[in-house]
Structures are given as C-alpha cells and as structure tokens.
Write an enzyme that holds these catalytic residues in place. Structure first.
Site, short mmCIF file in Angstrom:
data_model
loop_
_atom_site.label_atom_id
_atom_site.label_comp_id
_atom_site.label_asym_id
_atom_site.label_seq_id
_atom_site.Cartn_x
_atom_site.Cartn_y
_atom_site.Cartn_z
N SER A 170 0.80 -0.65 -0.10
CA SER A 170 0.29 -0.02 0.20
C SER A 170 0.98 1.62 0.00
O SER A 170 1.61 1.74 -0.80
CB SER A 170 -0.68 0.24 1.11
OG SER A 170 -1.71 0.83 1.09
N ASP B 26 -3.02 6.37 -4.11
CA ASP B 26 -2.01 5.80 -3.80
C ASP B 26 -1.04 4.64 -4.40
O ASP B 26 -1.77 3.53 -5.65
CB ASP B 26 -1.69 5.34 -2.17
CG ASP B 26 -2.75 3.51 -2.50
OD1 ASP B 26 -3.93 3.55 -3.22
OD2 ASP B 26 -3.00 3.10 -0.76
N ASP C 123 -1.17 1.33 -4.76
CA ASP C 123 -1.78 -0.53 -5.15
C ASP C 123 -3.53 0.54 -5.41
O ASP C 123 -3.77 -0.23 -6.07
CB ASP C 123 -1.29 -1.19 -4.24
CG ASP C 123 -2.50 -1.05 -2.95
OD1 ASP C 123 -2.61 0.20 -2.76
OD2 ASP C 123 -3.41 -1.81 -2.10
N ASP D 190 -6.18 2.00 -4.32
CA ASP D 190 -7.66 1.22 -3.59
C ASP D 190 -7.35 2.82 -2.44
O ASP D 190 -8.41 2.82 -1.68
CB ASP D 190 -7.03 0.29 -2.75
CG ASP D 190 -5.76 -0.34 -1.82
OD1 ASP D 190 -5.05 1.36 -1.53
OD2 ASP D 190 -5.68 -1.16 -0.77
#
Length: 573
Positions: free
Chosen positions: A153, A313, A315, A317
């Site tokens: 993340s 961010d 990834d 999400d």
C-alpha cells in the site's frame, strides 16, 4: 558486541542448513552474524506475522522479512486452504494474482504463482502491475477460488506485502485467516513447499497470463457506477479541470481510462509522478492522506487552473482529493470529508433519479466520522458499522447479497478507502476518483465547489471534525511499548478528557455489537465526542482517532484540539 539469543541462533541455523535456500541468502546471514547481531536478531526474533490481511514487512532475508521464502511459505499455506475451499466442486481451483510497483513485487507474485501451480492450482497472473481493486474484481469476474495481491500500500519503499482474498473477492476475515495461519505454521522447512518452474507451470496450463480483456472489463464496470453519466456525456465533465497523480503507482492508466469513458477531457497528469517507481523518489511517503504528497500536484494545479486534484496510493485502493478555494489556493480534504461528500452525492443523485432503494445500506468503520452516517440516514439508508479494515465492509456486502435484506449503496473508511457498486469487495481509488470528479462537475454546473457543498452539509447536520495521530514504535521493543499503552488505557481509563466526562468505554476485544474481536478501545464522551486507540495491523504504529461535533467550525476545532492534546499528553509522558 550484543549477544544473539539462542532461539534466533537456532532459527538462523535452520535457514543455513535448509537445502531449499539459495547460497546468496545464506552468506548474507553469515555476514550479519559476524557484523550486525542486532539486525540479525530483528530479522529472526519472530516469523513475519500473517495477519487477517496477510503479510507486510521490510524486504530482506530472514523469517521476519519479506522475501521469496516467506512468500513461498505463505503461498503453500494459502494453497492448502484453497484446495480445501474447492473440495467437491467441479473443475480446477484457480487464484488470480496481481502486484504493484514495489521492489520485488513481480518476483514475489511469480513465486506465489509457481507455488500454487505446484499444488495443482491454476495461477492467473497479470502481465504487469495492476491496482488492488482490479484484483478483487477479477477474482469475482473470472469465478476464481481466491486471489493474491503483492503490495505494501502506502508504506515506505523498503516494505512489501502480500494480501489474500477469498472467492467473493474480499480479503480473508479472521476465521478464514486463522485456517491459513495454522497451515503456514505447520510448515517447518521450505522443503515442504511444493513448487513448479515457470516452464513447467506454463506447459501444464497452471500459469495463465491476464491482460487487456480484464483491464477493459474492469474499466467498464467502474464507469457504469456513474450516477449521472448522461449529464457527464452532455458536457458537464468537459467543464472540470482535473490534475491527477498516481504517486508512481498503479493508478495511472486505470484512472485515466475510466475518466475518459465518462467524458473528462481536461485531465492533467503530474509527469514527475506518472511512471511506476518503487523508490517513490518525489515524495517522503506515497500516501494521498498527506499534504506533502500533493506538492507537485498543487503546483501543476495552479498552472492549469485545476478545480480538483486527485491522488492515488501505490496499489490504487486509496484516493485523496484536493479542492481549489475561492482565493485560488488548494485545500486537502480528509478521508472523512471526502467520504461524506461521496455519500451525499451518490444518494442524492439516486433519489433524484428515483433509483434509491428503500432498503439501501451504507457501511463504515467504527473510527470513521458520523457525518456520513447522519447524511445516509437523512436519505433513508440504514448505516452499519464494522471494525477497521475494508474486509469487514466486504463481508457486510456478502451478507446483504446472500440475504437480500439490504441493498449495498456505499462503503467507506476514514483512511481514504471508498467503494460504490457491487463489482468488488475491496476499496477502490479508481471508482472514488471517478465519482469525485463527477460530483465536482455536477456542482460546478450549479456554481458550487465541493467545499461549498461540504459547508452546506455542516450547516445542515452539524460541524463534525476528526483527526488522526499516531506513534511509530519499531521492532521488538516497539511492539512491547504499543501493547503496554493499550493495557494502560484498558486498565486505567480516563474519567474525563479536557473537562468532559467519559460516558462509556468500548473494548472491542470483547466482541461488541456482533463484531469480531479486535484490539480496539473507543471512549465515548458525554458531549458526543469520542476517541479511539488501535494498533495498526500493517505498520509498527499505534493510532489515535478523535472525533467531535461542534456548533460551528471554531467550536469543533477547539473541542478537537483540547481532546487530542490531553490524550496524547498521557501517551507521551
């Protein structure tokens, strides 16, 4: 020189004697034993914990690090879980695998795929980096038995991680994760890991590569979550100037693809942050929760006169949003503010279109602002609270789908995670970016900014304010300090904070309100304020959440500051 504990020496010896471990890794460990025993102790004093979300840790050799061996061991445990979950069903079990832009993400993803293949499970691996929400969607879309995404993340560059998903596209919830953990812990040697070579896996049809078809399917389903697509197509989208930064991560292509589908033509990309880069060289942290991450986006926004800045961010999400103020400056919205605006926009548009169901449901976490909840209730929706972690929101979605008692409308958490639509079971920065831009276009037609709308919501429902503080405490000693802080507040809770009495203490280790047990303490004050303590499940941190409802902006800010100062003074003394 610091002595290495006997337990660590035994674990290091096990790695050095394991024929499955490569010689380069063994030499690294021998060198550390001679030159840096403190580092060696930290690398082996525990196994990298497989929590309810999977693994996350610093990259390096050792049982307490992210490396191909800890990934392979976790994948073997997950493979055994998948085989059990698929037992009695037709066809071969399959797992979809995606990864982000971080160091060793492609290698860890391939390692996971080859272990799954070694267990007779079809690994469907994306050709290159993809966002986490697309992984969740593809598990559902392809009818897979589970999913894996390699990501850490918004953690610093030295981290990586590994999250696992069930057949619904949701991260494993505790009772599922415990099964995987038990299987992982039973693996005492890496020789127990079953693994094929890439050539063997491909030849046997156990390694399948995914690409454009799944990209288009994901983009189309996200675009279809629009609640005002006709207005956007009629030109409203073209009126809005957007600056977007993927912060060197996976969001670049999917966000732009969907915005183009909706009709946005004035989308400017922060070029210095456009391409994937696991070092995240232009930011201290690739986290859209932080103002510093938007520095370049704000500079570009001023150049092009942007109405709205969007950041995702690594990834993709989590989404952060920044709105231009009347004086041409830019104000960063909190996750609570963005979530409340999205709840209001989505539900108000559905009501206007006559598509708002009578059994609609909005789901949020226990540390998320109450503003979105009162807005949802205003539109007749039922509000459900979950523990922190989007997996619990996904679990609620599954309950609604199975029972038919409620229709899921929107889910969100204060940490910049949002999901509209039933196509996934994880938070999605792509759909959040799309709906936020759409909302900006809708209100711009009315001569309003999103800040104007937020002020209207405060005037109608109350001046809600929230903030988050954290303390980073790394390593073995840090973990002990975090546990000690939780125990102190649990055994000697404050009776009042900033002159306001504490009305109730909610200890979620007791499994309150039908929720799973969690190491969370929430203190409810007599004036409706609250604060919460929670050790992070993914970082060496303890987090402190604060929320108030004031009679004005000034009143809310004063209440919030007083409460925060007093609580943190106790923490830092």
């Amino acid at each position: 020189m610091t002595e290495i504990s006997q337990a660590v020496l035994e674990k290091v010896k096990g790695w050095l004697q394991d024929p499955s471990i490569d010689e380069g890794t063994k030499q690294e460990l021998r060198d550390l034993e001679k030159t840096n025993p403190v580092e060696l102790e930290d690398r082996f004093y525990r196994d990298l914990e497989f929590g309810t979300g999977g693994l996350r840790g610093v990259i390096g050799a050792g049982s307490n690090r992210m490396n191909r061996y800890t990934v392979a061991r976790a994948s073997q445990g997950f493979a055994e879980y998948i085989l059990k979950a698929h037992a009695g069903k037709a066809g071969q079990p399959s797992v979809v695998i995606a990864h982000d832009c971080r160091h060793f993400s492609p290698e860890f993803a391939l390692e996971a795929a080859l272990v799954l293949a070694g267990n007779g499970i079809v690994a469907k691996l994306f050709l290159s980096l993809r966002p986490t929400p697309q992984l969740s969607f593809s598990v559902r879309d392809l009818g897979a038995t589970g999913g894996i995404v390699v990501t850490a993340s918004h953690n610093p560059p030295e981290y990586n991680g590994y999250k696992v998903y069930n057949a619904t596209g949701g991260q494993l919830v505790p009772h599922e994760a415990e099964e995987v953990i038990d299987r992982i812990q039973a693996i005492s040697s890496f020789a127990q890991v079953k693994r094929l070579s890439r050539e063997e896996a491909e030849a046997q049809g156990l390694l399948v590569w995914l690409g454009e078809a799944e990209d288009e399917a994901f983009a189309e389903v996200v675009a279809n979550t629009s609640v005002n697509r006709e207005l956007m197509a009629a030109g409203a989208a073209k009126d809005v100037v957007v600056v977007f930064t993927p912060l060197h991560g996976t969001g670049n292509l999917p966000v732009r693809r969907v915005l183009t589908k909706i009709g946005f033509t004035q989308v400017h990309i922060v070029k210095e942050q456009e391409l994937p880069d696991g070092d995240f060289p232009t930011v201290k942290s690739p986290n859209p929760e932080e103002r510093e991450a938007f520095k370049m986006a704000i500079e570009l926004g001023k150049q092009v006169g942007a109405d709205l800045l969007i950041g995702t961010d690594p990834d993709a999400d989590r989404m952060g949003a920044v709105v231009r103020t009347a004086d041409g400056e830019y104000e960063i919205l909190t996750g609570n503010q963005s979530g409340s605006l999205l709840v209001h926009y989505v539900l108000s548009q559905m009501k206007e279109a006559g598509t708002l169901p009578k059994n609609g449901a909005v789901v949020k976490t226990i540390v998320t602002s109450e503003l979105g909840a009162v807005i949802a209730c205003h539109y007749g929706a039922e509000v459900f609270n979950t523990l922190t972690g989007f997996k619990y929101i996904g679990e609620k979605m599954n309950e609604f789908e199975a029972s038919g008692d409620y229709t899921y409308l929107f889910g969100y958490e204060e940490s910049y995670g949002y999901l509209a639509g039933n196509y996934a079971r994880d938070k999605d920065a792509i759909v959040a970016s799309t709906l936020f831009c759409e909302a900006a276009a809708y209100y711009k037609r009315q001569g309003k900014t999103l800040l104007d709308v937020l002020e209207e919501l405060y005037a109608q429902f109350g001046y809600y304010r929230e903030t988050l503080a954290s303390r980073t405490l790394k390593g073995k000693d840090g973990l002990a300090q975090i546990n000690a802080l939780m125990e102190e507040f649990r055994s000697a809770p404050p009776q009042e904070v900033a002159g306001v009495g504490v009305a109730d203490v909610l200890d979620y280790t007791l499994g309150l309100d039908g929720l799973p047990k969690g190491d969370v303490l929430k203190f409810l004050l007599t004036d409706g304020s609250w604060f919460c303590l929670r050790p992070s499940g993914t970082e060496p941190k303890i987090k402190f959440y604060f929320g108030v409802r004031g009679t004005s902006n000034e009143d809310a800010k004063a209440r919030l500051e007083a409460m925060q100062q007093e609580v943190l003074a106790r923490v830092d003394r």
